[in-house]
Design a protein around this motif. Sequence first.
Motif, PDB file in Angstrom:
ATOM      1  N   VAL A   1       0.537  -1.232  -0.203  1.00  0.00           N
ATOM      2  CA  VAL A   1      -0.091   0.016  -0.059  1.00  0.00           C
ATOM      3  C   VAL A   1       0.807   1.132   0.046  1.00  0.00           C
ATOM      4  CG1 VAL A   1      -1.950  -1.133   1.318  1.00  0.00           C
ATOM      5  CG2 VAL A   1      -0.201  -0.192   2.692  1.00  0.00           C
ATOM      6  N   TYR A   2       0.311   2.257  -0.554  1.00  0.00           N
ATOM      7  CA  TYR A   2       1.147   3.659  -0.556  1.00  0.00           C
ATOM      8  C   TYR A   2       0.233   4.446   0.030  1.00  0.00           C
ATOM      9  CZ  TYR A   2       3.371   1.496  -4.536  1.00  0.00           C
ATOM     10  OH  TYR A   2       4.358   0.740  -5.224  1.00  0.00           O
ATOM     11  N   VAL A   3       0.747   5.774   0.633  1.00  0.00           N
ATOM     12  CA  VAL A   3       0.184   6.756   1.173  1.00  0.00           C
ATOM     13  C   VAL A   3      -0.071   7.999   0.258  1.00  0.00           C
ATOM     14  CG1 VAL A   3      -0.084   8.388   3.160  1.00  0.00           C
ATOM     15  CG2 VAL A   3       0.829   6.120   3.422  1.00  0.00           C
ATOM     16  N   ALA A   4      -1.282   8.319  -0.067  1.00  0.00           N
ATOM     17  CA  ALA A   4      -1.585   9.485  -0.888  1.00  0.00           C
ATOM     18  C   ALA A   4      -0.901  10.863  -0.505  1.00  0.00           C
ATOM     19  CB  ALA A   4      -3.111   9.671  -1.311  1.00  0.00           C
ATOM     20  N   GLN A   5      -0.199  11.544  -1.147  1.00  0.00           N
ATOM     21  CA  GLN A   5       0.442  12.551  -0.571  1.00  0.00           C
ATOM     22  C   GLN A   5      -0.491  13.860  -1.073  1.00  0.00           C
ATOM     23  OE1 GLN A   5       4.484  13.275  -1.956  1.00  0.00           O
ATOM     24  NE2 GLN A   5       4.795  15.001  -0.421  1.00  0.00           N
ATOM     25  N   ASP A   6      -0.784  14.992  -0.388  1.00  0.00           N
ATOM     26  CA  ASP A   6      -1.269  16.201  -0.693  1.00  0.00           C
ATOM     27  C   ASP A   6      -0.723  16.574  -1.895  1.00  0.00           C
ATOM     28  OD1 ASP A   6       0.863  18.654   0.128  1.00  0.00           O
ATOM     29  OD2 ASP A   6       0.850  16.568   0.958  1.00  0.00           O
ATOM     30  N   ASN A   7      -1.829  16.937  -2.949  1.00  0.00           N
ATOM     31  CA  ASN A   7      -1.715  17.194  -4.349  1.00  0.00           C
ATOM     32  C   ASN A   7      -1.006  18.614  -4.621  1.00  0.00           C
ATOM     33  OD1 ASN A   7      -1.562  17.342  -7.254  1.00  0.00           O
ATOM     34  ND2 ASN A   7      -3.679  17.115  -7.252  1.00  0.00           N
ATOM     35  N   TYR A   8       0.357  18.717  -4.215  1.00  0.00           N
ATOM     36  CA  TYR A   8       1.029  20.051  -4.133  1.00  0.00           C
ATOM     37  C   TYR A   8       1.320  20.390  -5.843  1.00  0.00           C
ATOM     38  CZ  TYR A   8       5.142  16.986  -5.118  1.00  0.00           C
ATOM     39  OH  TYR A   8       5.884  16.001  -5.561  1.00  0.00           O
ATOM     40  N   LEU A   9       1.289  19.621  -6.730  1.00  0.00           N
ATOM     41  CA  LEU A   9       1.386  19.700  -8.173  1.00  0.00           C
ATOM     42  C   LEU A   9       0.144  20.825  -8.706  1.00  0.00           C
ATOM     43  CD1 LEU A   9       2.346  16.376  -9.576  1.00  0.00           C
ATOM     44  CD2 LEU A   9       3.959  18.417  -9.097  1.00  0.00           C
ATOM     45  N   ALA A  10      -1.036  20.563  -8.039  1.00  0.00           N
ATOM     46  CA  ALA A  10      -2.040  21.418  -8.321  1.00  0.00           C
ATOM     47  C   ALA A  10      -2.549  22.251  -7.111  1.00  0.00           C
ATOM     48  CB  ALA A  10      -3.400  20.431  -8.643  1.00  0.00           C
ATOM     49  N   MET A  11      -1.556  22.502  -6.190  1.00  0.00           N
ATOM     50  CA  MET A  11      -1.864  23.327  -5.157  1.00  0.00           C
ATOM     51  C   MET A  11      -2.966  22.943  -4.281  1.00  0.00           C
ATOM     52  SD  MET A  11      -0.408  26.943  -6.657  1.00  0.00           S
ATOM     53  CE  MET A  11      -0.859  27.853  -5.298  1.00  0.00           C
ATOM     54  N   GLY A  12      -3.334  21.549  -4.320  1.00  0.00           N
ATOM     55  CA  GLY A  12      -4.404  21.145  -3.270  1.00  0.00           C
ATOM     56  C   GLY A  12      -3.987  21.096  -1.896  1.00  0.00           C
ATOM     57  N   GLY A  13      -5.078  21.211  -1.122  1.00  0.00           N
ATOM     58  CA  GLY A  13      -5.181  20.836   0.356  1.00  0.00           C
ATOM     59  C   GLY A  13      -5.038  19.574   0.869  1.00  0.00           C
ATOM     60  N   ALA A  14      -5.107  19.266   2.118  1.00  0.00           N
ATOM     61  CA  ALA A  14      -5.296  18.134   2.698  1.00  0.00           C
ATOM     62  C   ALA A  14      -6.614  17.320   2.441  1.00  0.00           C
ATOM     63  CB  ALA A  14      -4.841  18.258   4.216  1.00  0.00           C
ATOM     64  N   ASP A  15      -7.679  18.206   2.208  1.00  0.00           N
ATOM     65  CA  ASP A  15      -8.946  17.572   2.199  1.00  0.00           C
ATOM     66  C   ASP A  15      -9.344  17.356   0.561  1.00  0.00           C
ATOM     67  OD1 ASP A  15      -9.677  16.740   4.724  1.00  0.00           O
ATOM     68  OD2 ASP A  15     -10.663  18.603   5.272  1.00  0.00           O
TER      69      ASP A  15
ATOM     70  N   TYR B   1      -7.968  14.001  -5.307  1.00  0.00           N
ATOM     71  CA  TYR B   1      -7.606  14.065  -6.689  1.00  0.00           C
ATOM     72  C   TYR B   1      -8.737  13.786  -7.599  1.00  0.00           C
ATOM     73  CZ  TYR B   1      -2.700  13.478  -4.945  1.00  0.00           C
ATOM     74  OH  TYR B   1      -1.543  13.729  -4.416  1.00  0.00           O
ATOM     75  N   PRO B   2      -8.900  14.362  -8.977  1.00  0.00           N
ATOM     76  CA  PRO B   2      -9.707  14.275  -9.808  1.00  0.00           C
ATOM     77  C   PRO B   2      -9.497  12.892 -10.752  1.00  0.00           C
ATOM     78  CG  PRO B   2      -8.995  16.527  -9.813  1.00  0.00           C
ATOM     79  CD  PRO B   2      -8.070  15.668  -8.965  1.00  0.00           C
ATOM     80  N   SER B   3     -10.435  12.496 -10.907  1.00  0.00           N
ATOM     81  CA  SER B   3     -10.284  11.109 -11.848  1.00  0.00           C
ATOM     82  C   SER B   3      -9.516  11.308 -12.989  1.00  0.00           C
ATOM     83  CB  SER B   3     -11.553  10.713 -12.280  1.00  0.00           C
ATOM     84  OG  SER B   3     -11.385   9.321 -12.848  1.00  0.00           O
ATOM     85  N   GLY B   4      -8.312  10.521 -13.215  1.00  0.00           N
ATOM     86  CA  GLY B   4      -7.204  10.546 -14.036  1.00  0.00           C
ATOM     87  C   GLY B   4      -5.997  11.433 -13.859  1.00  0.00           C
ATOM     88  N   ASP B   5      -5.991  12.194 -12.979  1.00  0.00           N
ATOM     89  CA  ASP B   5      -5.016  13.073 -12.601  1.00  0.00           C
ATOM     90  C   ASP B   5      -3.791  11.998 -12.033  1.00  0.00           C
ATOM     91  OD1 ASP B   5      -6.005  15.267 -13.567  1.00  0.00           O
ATOM     92  OD2 ASP B   5      -5.986  16.470 -11.304  1.00  0.00           O
ATOM     93  N   VAL B   6      -2.585  12.650 -11.943  1.00  0.00           N
ATOM     94  CA  VAL B   6      -1.512  11.744 -11.503  1.00  0.00           C
ATOM     95  C   VAL B   6      -1.717  12.069 -10.038  1.00  0.00           C
ATOM     96  CG1 VAL B   6       0.865  11.963 -11.218  1.00  0.00           C
ATOM     97  CG2 VAL B   6      -0.234  12.426 -13.588  1.00  0.00           C
ATOM     98  N   VAL B   7      -1.937  10.820  -9.233  1.00  0.00           N
ATOM     99  CA  VAL B   7      -1.681  10.560  -7.825  1.00  0.00           C
ATOM    100  C   VAL B   7      -0.146  10.440  -7.256  1.00  0.00           C
ATOM    101  CG1 VAL B   7      -2.626   9.247  -5.731  1.00  0.00           C
ATOM    102  CG2 VAL B   7      -3.883   9.896  -7.839  1.00  0.00           C
ATOM    103  N   ILE B   8       0.123  11.332  -6.288  1.00  0.00           N
ATOM    104  CA  ILE B   8       1.520  10.887  -5.994  1.00  0.00           C
ATOM    105  C   ILE B   8       1.235   9.824  -4.736  1.00  0.00           C
ATOM    106  CG2 ILE B   8       3.496  12.116  -4.568  1.00  0.00           C
ATOM    107  CD1 ILE B   8       2.366  14.426  -6.047  1.00  0.00           C
ATOM    108  N   GLY B   9       1.892   8.918  -4.885  1.00  0.00           N
ATOM    109  CA  GLY B   9       1.860   7.560  -3.708  1.00  0.00           C
ATOM    110  C   GLY B   9       3.114   7.501  -2.983  1.00  0.00           C
TER     111      GLY B   9
END
Length: 148
Positions: free
Chosen positions: A53-67, A70-78
């Motif tokens: 298992v991986y832990v999903a990181q905050d989406n800093y690439l899109a300046m997303g917050g902790a809540d 990730y939109p469907s199809g976007d790159v998830v940082i695990g």
Amino acid sequence: MARYNKIFAGPYTMALPQVRELPAADGNIKPGNLIVDAAGSFTNAGAATTGKVYVAQDNYLAMGGADDAYPSGDVVIGMEAQDSFIYRVRLAASQNVAVGSALTTAANGEVAVATTGDMVVFFADESFNNTSGSAELINARPAKGYKA
């Protein structure tokens, strides 16, 4: 609103954790969720998950917050869980943990208190009674010997 605003909790003197990037299978992955590689895309781990298992990181690439999911199809940082780091993972609603509580995968990429026979992936690094009615971020360390 999230109790914390970052998923990687440190220690700050070490290099950032190793990560894997894959597209989101759906729009339900939030930072702090436990995720798995399902045929070349990340999806939330479930209650019966076995294996890496991986832990999903905050989406800093899109300046997303902790809540922010990730939109469907976007790159998830695990993030690969490493023994020397503390992570913030999502504790399922109505779960109460103490420091050192064994945690296992639950539904929707959340963690819950492990019972006999469960795969232990993390140990709680704080005490928290989740009476909020939704999943909350808590500090946790990977289980010793668990290799992500």
